[in-house]
Design an enzyme around this catalytic site. Structure first.
Site: not given
Ligand code: LMR
Length: 400
Positions: A130, A211, A246
């Protein structure tokens, strides 16, 4: 002051939503940010949440501050859900939890806490991860590195390389792991692979930081916490950043938690004392509403069952959309084998679409996909799936 300062680039995920909102084309489709949508394209408030809010409205008597770490009832409810009520960390009181503003806030509190006591540690993230993991941990002052995870050829997990690299990470470093529904790939470890990762973590002495933003979106709330249970049973130090954004749809209530698990209750109490100083200097104490709502649901057997059913509906709809996407891409003649999309779990799929295709889709078809080809399956509906599949077919041809 700002005259000679270059603007920062827009956020790779939330910046896309800003662009999407400005887009006037009625056919636009947002497959970017990880937000659940129903088949009408709406992000609903769960019925269980609405009922809990009514209970709260009728019973709440004050808006005074919460404690620095949040409501103790919330911490307990989070621990039961995230660690498991029968887990040793919960039973032995060797876990402490602070209510943090969302999963992102929990990661940030954890990063700041770790920076105080492991300032020289390197932070290891999966490749890919991420995007915000990089920002959070580098802004907290850490040097980052990555371990192998996704194999673009097999479109699956590169477990042999992953475990080999994890086995070379030195004691005291910090390793970020996605507990389930890996973001962005949708590729998860199976139970035997998690057992191996736990064994390596214990052997090496690095600090796992889990996470856990998508509990319940993989197979179910209990199934999805397998890794947390195994780390808990190992008796080592680790951290879990969890979120109700979520699975409760509480996105804008910023309702998350950081749980620090230690080998003993005494050490956990020390950790909590320092967690409080981190929270106090960052935002003093957490926002109350989302946590109070989540606690009401988690502590009431009827509301809890209703929530589980609503969560299952979201999970099943996403799985249905995975199936429909594979069928649709095949029907439109898009070259390649897309069966991997059905093997991935959670909200996302690493679709394999190139950045050129992603840019073309946005410019020509008003379809928004995150760079790298991550698709939010929950943005697909029975109404837009044909348009999306047809557009992908055209895009692949156009940029070939
Ligand atoms: C995402 O990856 O789209 C979500 O976790 C929202 C974010 O805050 O990035």
């Amino acid at each position: 002051m700002w005259k000679n300062i270059q603007p920062a680039p827009p956020d790779s995920i939330l910046g896309l939503t800003e662009q999407f909102k400005k887009d006037q084309n009625p056919q636009k489709v947002n497959l970017g940010v990880g937000v659940y949508k129903d088949d009408d394209g709406n992000t609903p408030i769960l019925e269980a949440v609405k009922k809990a809010e009514q209970v709260l409205l009728a019973s709440q008597t004050t808006k005074s501050y919460l404690p620095i770490s949040g409501d103790p009832a919330y911490a307990k409810a989070v621990q039961k859900l995230v660690l498991g009520e029968n887990s040793d960390p919960f039973q032995s009181s060797r876990a402490v939890t602070v209510h943090a503003p969302g999963g992102t806030g929990a990661l940030k509190v954890g990063a700041d806490l770790l920076k105080k006591f492991a300032p020289q540690a390197k932070v290891w993230v999966s490749s890919p991860t991420w995007a915000n993991h990089n920002g959070i941990f580098s802004d907290a002052g850490f040097e980052l590195d990555s371990y192998s995870y996704y194999n673009p050829e097999s479109k699956g997990l590169d477990f042999d390389r992953m475990i080999g690299e994890l086995a070379a990470i030195p004691s005291g470093d910090i390793v970020i792991l996605h507990t389930c529904c890996h973001n962005p790939s949708g590729v998860d470890l199976d139970q035997a692979q998690w057992d191996e990762v736990v064994r390596v973590a214990k052997q090496q002495g690095w600090i796992p930081f889990l996470d856990f933003a998508y509990q319940g979106f993989g197979e179910g709330v209990e199934e999805d916490r397998y890794a947390v249970e195994q780390f808990g049973a190992a008796g080592i130090d680790f951290l879990v950043a969890s979120s109700f954004s979520k699975n409760f749809g509480l996105y804008n209530e910023r309702t998350g938690a950081l749980t620090v698990i230690c080998p003993s209750a005494e050490e956990a109490a020390v950790a909590m004392s320092h967690l409080k100083t981190v929270v106090r200097t960052n935002y003093s104490n957490p926002p109350a509403h989302g946590g109070l709502v989540a606690t009401i649901i988690l502590d009431d057997s009827q509301l809890y069952q209703q929530w589980l059913a609503e969560l299952a509906d979201m999970r099943v709809r996403i799985k249905d959309m995975r199936h429909a996407l594979v069928q649709g891409l095949n029907a439109c003649g898009v070259p390649g084998d897309f069966s991997f999309i059905e093997r991935q779990r959670g909200m996302f799929s690493f679709s394999g679409l190139s950045d050129d295709v992603v840019r073309w889709l946005r410019a020509e078809k008003n379809i928004y996909v995150v760079g790298g080809g991550r698709i939010n399956l929950a943005g697909l509906t029975t109404k837009n799936i044909d348009y999306v599949c047809q557009s992908i077919a055209e895009a692949v041809q156009a940029v070939a």
